[in-house]
Scaffold this active site. Structure first.
Site, PDB file in Angstrom:
ATOM      1  N   SER A 121     -34.798  61.568 -66.951  1.00  0.00           N
ATOM      2  CA  SER A 121     -34.528  62.429 -68.104  1.00  0.00           C
ATOM      3  C   SER A 121     -35.086  63.835 -67.923  1.00  0.00           C
ATOM      4  O   SER A 121     -34.759  64.731 -68.708  1.00  0.00           O
ATOM      5  CB  SER A 121     -35.105  61.808 -69.383  1.00  0.00           C
ATOM      6  OG  SER A 121     -36.515  61.674 -69.297  1.00  0.00           O
ATOM      7  N   CYS A 179     -44.139  50.012 -77.716  1.00  0.00           N
ATOM      8  CA  CYS A 179     -44.894  51.234 -77.463  1.00  0.00           C
ATOM      9  C   CYS A 179     -44.554  52.275 -78.532  1.00  0.00           C
ATOM     10  O   CYS A 179     -43.383  52.554 -78.786  1.00  0.00           O
ATOM     11  CB  CYS A 179     -44.564  51.767 -76.075  1.00  0.00           C
ATOM     12  SG  CYS A 179     -45.326  53.336 -75.677  1.00  0.00           S
ATOM     13  N   TYR A 480     -36.345  49.600 -67.936  1.00  0.00           N
ATOM     14  CA  TYR A 480     -37.355  49.622 -66.882  1.00  0.00           C
ATOM     15  C   TYR A 480     -36.665  50.100 -65.602  1.00  0.00           C
ATOM     16  O   TYR A 480     -36.641  49.410 -64.596  1.00  0.00           O
ATOM     17  CB  TYR A 480     -37.959  48.234 -66.655  1.00  0.00           C
ATOM     18  CG  TYR A 480     -38.721  47.655 -67.830  1.00  0.00           C
ATOM     19  CD1 TYR A 480     -39.256  48.467 -68.807  1.00  0.00           C
ATOM     20  CD2 TYR A 480     -38.899  46.278 -67.947  1.00  0.00           C
ATOM     21  CE1 TYR A 480     -39.948  47.924 -69.891  1.00  0.00           C
ATOM     22  CE2 TYR A 480     -39.603  45.732 -69.009  1.00  0.00           C
ATOM     23  CZ  TYR A 480     -40.120  46.562 -69.978  1.00  0.00           C
ATOM     24  OH  TYR A 480     -40.816  46.020 -71.033  1.00  0.00           O
TER      25      TYR A 480
END
Length: 543
Positions: A121, A179, A480
């Site tokens: 990203s 998270c 992931y």
């Protein structure tokens, strides 16, 4: 949310794309040409130079680049850096940025929370120059408890979303994100699992609508984009179909009070036997119960040697009394007691599962800071397990696990709602038959003289696990991201070449459907990165 302004503006953009961008003119800096392009699209938009961060101003540029980047491995000096970072303040800023990137032929990356495991990203190792659109200023959250919905912009974090839900209601939640610093824009594009997944499924399973900017520079909602594209953006990973501006989420009911616990067992306390039992029951437990296992190393083994610790970290959507009954019936081997348990609010459980040092007593306002609790140099891999791993194989795993200085795994339970949702409902296919997911992590600190040894370790551990995990394909979780599985090294990567990783993330049928949709909505492959969905030449219709 589409307005007459957006419709007129989109037509203007389509005309703009037809302009010859190769007309001869003196070369000017990319930032300057980009700013001129953006300002020319509509004079009512205020596009200030202060929204651009360039390497010329190294202090502010580096601060912004590092601000949300999760994997420090992609911030080292040798990694390519963007020509500039653009920080839009309103959604039309994103629209004109996409338009000008297309017109000027500048490669584009988009970052919401910076948690992409391989830095895709905010780093491009396959095309330069490139720029980054950082969505951090677009972080509004609008919660409607009467309708049990929330609109959340892409730059908001999972923690912020949870905070604002809890501010409005103690009996609503959203089933995504362990998270708290995850950017909600990218998180949901990969599926988005959380501690309520066994009860309510993934975050992507609970999306009602979305706003995106597509490759033609149009802002589209669900009705405008159509069901194919709406299907694709909920599980295919970010960066293939457009820029996510916002999601409309379906909120789910949660009890006034929930229960959390963490129980740790070492090898010397029977961890291997207990973990083998966990594998046999975890996908069949009451779906109100989520028990993941965090596996690390610690001192305290025989003769002072290191040992393996297995920490059973859990959320139960109910009170302690019912939890003790459920555990006593289904998983007594763990030996859970009332003293191990804490009753708290749902927002308290969010803080606890996220790993904040003070657990449920942490002030919820900390969620508004968006700070990562795990910011490190790391390499991660993933697996899905469909049959319990034998105890003898676990013993072999431990000996290899302890070869690294800071080994880490998380085993995440499936079953419940995850088994009832068809694998074709979204691009995320890891559903019925999956007992649990494994995340392997090798991490190290700045100054480590031999980072490659940690990378080698996690790859060898992954290789050892081959006989005990899913096969044909060996499945992996796109959030992931793992470039070891394969990557696009050029813009026209073929479908067959991309299937080396595409089948693992999505399985064959879903991957083929994604490629057909991509070929229709972005046939020029404007949105592409190291593992973006490929275009099938000549395929412009779905079917």
């Amino acid at each position: 949310m589409a307005s007459s302004f957006f419709n007129v503006f989109s037509v203007f953009l389509l005309v703009l794309f037809s302009i010859d961008s190769h007309a001869s003119s003196p070369p000017i800096p990319i930032q300057q040409s980009f700013l001129q392009c953006m300002s020319s699209l509509n004079t009512t938009l205020s596009i200030l130079p202060s929204l651009f961060y360039t390497p010329d101003n190294s202090s502010s540029f580096n601060s912004l680049l590092q601000s949300s980047a999760q994997n420090l491995r992609y911030l080292v000096p040798s990694m390519p850096k963007p020509e500039f970072i653009f920080t839009p303040l309103i959604e039309p800023h994103v629209q004109v940025a996409v338009a000008c990137s297309n017109r000027l032929g500048i490669h584009l990356r988009v970052r919401s929370g910076g948690h992409d495991y391989e830095g895709a990203s905010y780093v491009s190792e396959i095309q330069s120059p490139f720029i980054v659109i950082d969505m951090a200023q677009l972080r509004a959250v609008d919660v409607n408890t009467q309708e049990s919905t929330a609109w959340v912009q892409a730059g908001a974090t999972n923690g912020e979303l949870n905070y604002w839900i809890a501010e409005k209601s103690s009996i609503h939640g959203f089933p995504a994100g362990v998270c708290s610093s995850l950017g909600i824009g990218g998180h949901i594009t990969g599926g988005a699992y959380g501690s309520m997944m066994r009860k309510y499924g993934l975050g992507a399973d609970n999306v009602l609508d979305a706003r995106i900017v597509d490759a033609q520079g149009r802002i589209l909602d669900r009705a405008a984009m159509g069901e194919d594209l709406f299907w694709a953006i909920r599980g295919a990973g970010g960066g293939s179909f457009g820029v996510i501006l916002a999601w409309k989420l379906k909120l789910v009911p949660v009890p006034q009070e929930v229960t959390v616990f963490t129980v740790t067992k070492t090898l010397e306390q029977g961890a291997t036997r207990i973990l083998y039992k966990w594998q046999q029951v975890v996908d069949k437990l009451d779906e109100d119960l989520f028990i993941r296992v965090i596996i690390q190393s610690a001192g305290g083994g025989p003769e002072g040697k290191r040992t393996v610790t297995t920490s059973y970290n859990a959320l139960f959507l109910g009170d302690v009394d019912r939890l003790i009954q459920v555990m006593g019936k289904s998983f007594p081997e763990l030996g859970l007691t009332r003293n191990d348990c804490t009753q708290t609010s749902w927002i308290g459980s969010v803080l606890y599962i996220a790993g904040f040092p003070n657990g449920t007593s942490t002030p919820p306002e900390v969620l508004l800071q968006g700070k990562s609790l795990f910011k490190n140099y790391f390499k991660a891999k993933s697996d899905f397990v469909r049959r319990p791993i034998p105890e003898a194989a676990l013993v072999g795993l431990w000996s290899r696990f302890l070869l690294d200085d800071n080994p880490y795994m998380i085993w995440t339970p499936y079953g419940g709602m995850m088994s009832r949702v068809p694998e074709s409902q979204t691009p995320f296919p890891h559903r019925k038959g999956t007992i649990f997911k494994i995340q392997y992590v090798a991490s190290w600190q700045d100054g480590d003289k031999d980072p490659s040894k940690h990378m080698d370790w996690v790859r060898k551990l992954y290789s050892y696990m081959t006989p005990y995990v899913s096969k044909f394909p060996r499945e992996a979780y796109v959030n992931y991201r793992d470039l070891d599985l394969g990557m696009n090294r050029r813009r026209n990567t073929t479908f067959v070449e991309a299937s080396s990783w595409g089948y693992k993330y999505y399985k064959a049928n879903n991957f083929y459907r994604l490629a057909k949709i991509k070929s229709r909505v972005d046939p020029d492959n404007f949105f592409w990165h190291e593992q973006s969905i490929p275009v099938i030449p000549g395929r412009t219709k779905t079917g």
